[in-house]
Design a protein around this motif. Structure first.
Motif, PDB file in Angstrom:
ATOM      1  N   GLY A  79       0.812  -1.215   0.000  1.00 29.98           N
ATOM      2  CA  GLY A  79       0.000   0.000   0.000  1.00 29.98           C
ATOM      3  C   GLY A  79       0.844   1.263   0.000  1.00 29.98           C
ATOM      4  N   ALA A  80       1.939   1.264   0.758  1.00 28.07           N
ATOM      5  CA  ALA A  80       2.814   2.433   0.791  1.00 28.07           C
ATOM      6  C   ALA A  80       3.462   2.662  -0.573  1.00 28.07           C
ATOM      7  CB  ALA A  80       3.881   2.267   1.866  1.00 28.07           C
ATOM      8  N   ARG A  82       2.250   1.761  -3.544  1.00 27.99           N
ATOM      9  CA  ARG A  82       1.217   2.284  -4.465  1.00 27.99           C
ATOM     10  C   ARG A  82       0.969   3.755  -4.204  1.00 27.99           C
ATOM     11  NH1 ARG A  82      -2.846  -2.828  -4.338  1.00 27.99           N
ATOM     12  NH2 ARG A  82      -1.691  -4.085  -5.842  1.00 27.99           N
ATOM     13  N   HIS A  83       0.943   4.146  -2.936  1.00 28.20           N
ATOM     14  CA  HIS A  83       0.751   5.554  -2.583  1.00 28.20           C
ATOM     15  C   HIS A  83       1.944   6.378  -3.070  1.00 28.20           C
ATOM     16  CE1 HIS A  83      -0.933   8.908  -0.393  1.00 28.20           C
ATOM     17  NE2 HIS A  83       0.200   9.061   0.289  1.00 28.20           N
ATOM     18  N   GLY A  86       1.732   7.071  -6.730  1.00 24.98           N
ATOM     19  CA  GLY A  86       0.729   8.095  -6.998  1.00 24.98           C
ATOM     20  C   GLY A  86       1.254   9.497  -6.716  1.00 24.98           C
ATOM     21  N   ILE A  87       2.108   9.640  -5.710  1.00 28.36           N
ATOM     22  CA  ILE A  87       2.653  10.963  -5.360  1.00 28.36           C
ATOM     23  C   ILE A  87       3.789  11.352  -6.301  1.00 28.36           C
ATOM     24  CG2 ILE A  87       3.957  12.218  -3.601  1.00 28.36           C
ATOM     25  CD1 ILE A  87       2.395  10.764  -1.493  1.00 28.36           C
ATOM     26  N   LEU A 103       4.058   8.623   3.415  1.00 26.59           N
ATOM     27  CA  LEU A 103       3.707   7.420   2.654  1.00 26.59           C
ATOM     28  C   LEU A 103       3.102   6.347   3.550  1.00 26.59           C
ATOM     29  CD1 LEU A 103       6.820   7.015   0.319  1.00 26.59           C
ATOM     30  CD2 LEU A 103       4.569   7.943  -0.261  1.00 26.59           C
ATOM     31  N   SER A 105       1.170   6.925   6.122  1.00 22.08           N
ATOM     32  CA  SER A 105      -0.092   7.369   6.715  1.00 22.08           C
ATOM     33  C   SER A 105      -1.291   6.519   6.285  1.00 22.08           C
ATOM     34  CB  SER A 105      -0.319   8.845   6.376  1.00 22.08           C
ATOM     35  OG  SER A 105      -1.503   9.292   6.968  1.00 22.08           O
ATOM     36  N   PRO A 106      -1.443   6.179   5.007  1.00 20.64           N
ATOM     37  CA  PRO A 106      -2.604   5.360   4.629  1.00 20.64           C
ATOM     38  C   PRO A 106      -2.551   3.930   5.187  1.00 20.64           C
ATOM     39  CG  PRO A 106      -1.612   6.375   2.686  1.00 20.64           C
ATOM     40  CD  PRO A 106      -0.707   6.636   3.821  1.00 20.64           C
TER      41      PRO A 106
END
Length: 177
Positions: A79-80, A82-83, A86-87, A103, A105-106
């Protein structure tokens, strides 16, 4: 008349003495010290429940903590990543420290569960190590106590390798998809 040999001096009270002419010197214990006490009998073997429970706790610590942290670590890394893509699609080297920390945080709940697995494994592993040593010393499940000590001692290595591989695979999975 027969000649009497010269009187021999009395043996020393303690220290090295020569028991016979030409013999190597041996140590004589000081006067007043008796023979050493006989060794204590080892404690009688008791029930093996202490060793068995130490082994169970060691297995729970290693297997449970490793699985929990590896699974949540994989998902958090995926997940980190993928985030992060995106950034900053061109790479992470352009991000500031604040952005790099953001990164996670989600996936903070997953990171928390991985940390819970780490600390639970640490506490249970130390408990199993101590209880295994007690089981060995008191002969209450000596074989199982030895196994518990070995598993608890090697647990951090297995944990580190498994979680490291899981996080690496999670980063790769997040980057690819």
């Amino acid at each position: 008349m027969t000649e009497n040999p010269p009187p021999t001096p009395p043996p020393p009270q303690w220290g090295y003495v020569q028991p016979a002419p030409g013999a190597p010197p041996v140590y004589a214990a000081p006067v007043g010290y008796g023979a050493p006490y006989p060794s204590a009998e080892p404690p009688a073997a008791g029930r093996a429940t202490l060793g068995a429970s130490a082994l169970g706790i060691a297995l729970l610590a290693v297997v449970g903590a490793t699985l929990l942290s590896a699974l949540t670590g994989f998902t958090a890394a995926q997940g980190a990543m993928r985030h992060a893509i995106g950034i900053s699609p061109e790479g992470l080297e352009n991000l500031s420290e604040t952005q790099l920390l953001a990164l996670l945080s989600p996936v903070r709940t997953l990171v928390l569960w991985a940390e819970i697995g780490f600390w639970a494994g640490t506490v249970l592993g130390i408990w199993a190590l101590i209880q295994g040593i007690v089981a060995i010393a008191t002969r209450r499940g000596r074989g199982q106590g030895i196994a518990a000590v070995v598993i608890a001692a090697l647990g951090p290595i297995a944990y580190g390798v498994a979680v490291g591989i899981a996080v690496t695979l999670g980063v790769a999975a997040g980057a690819s998809g």
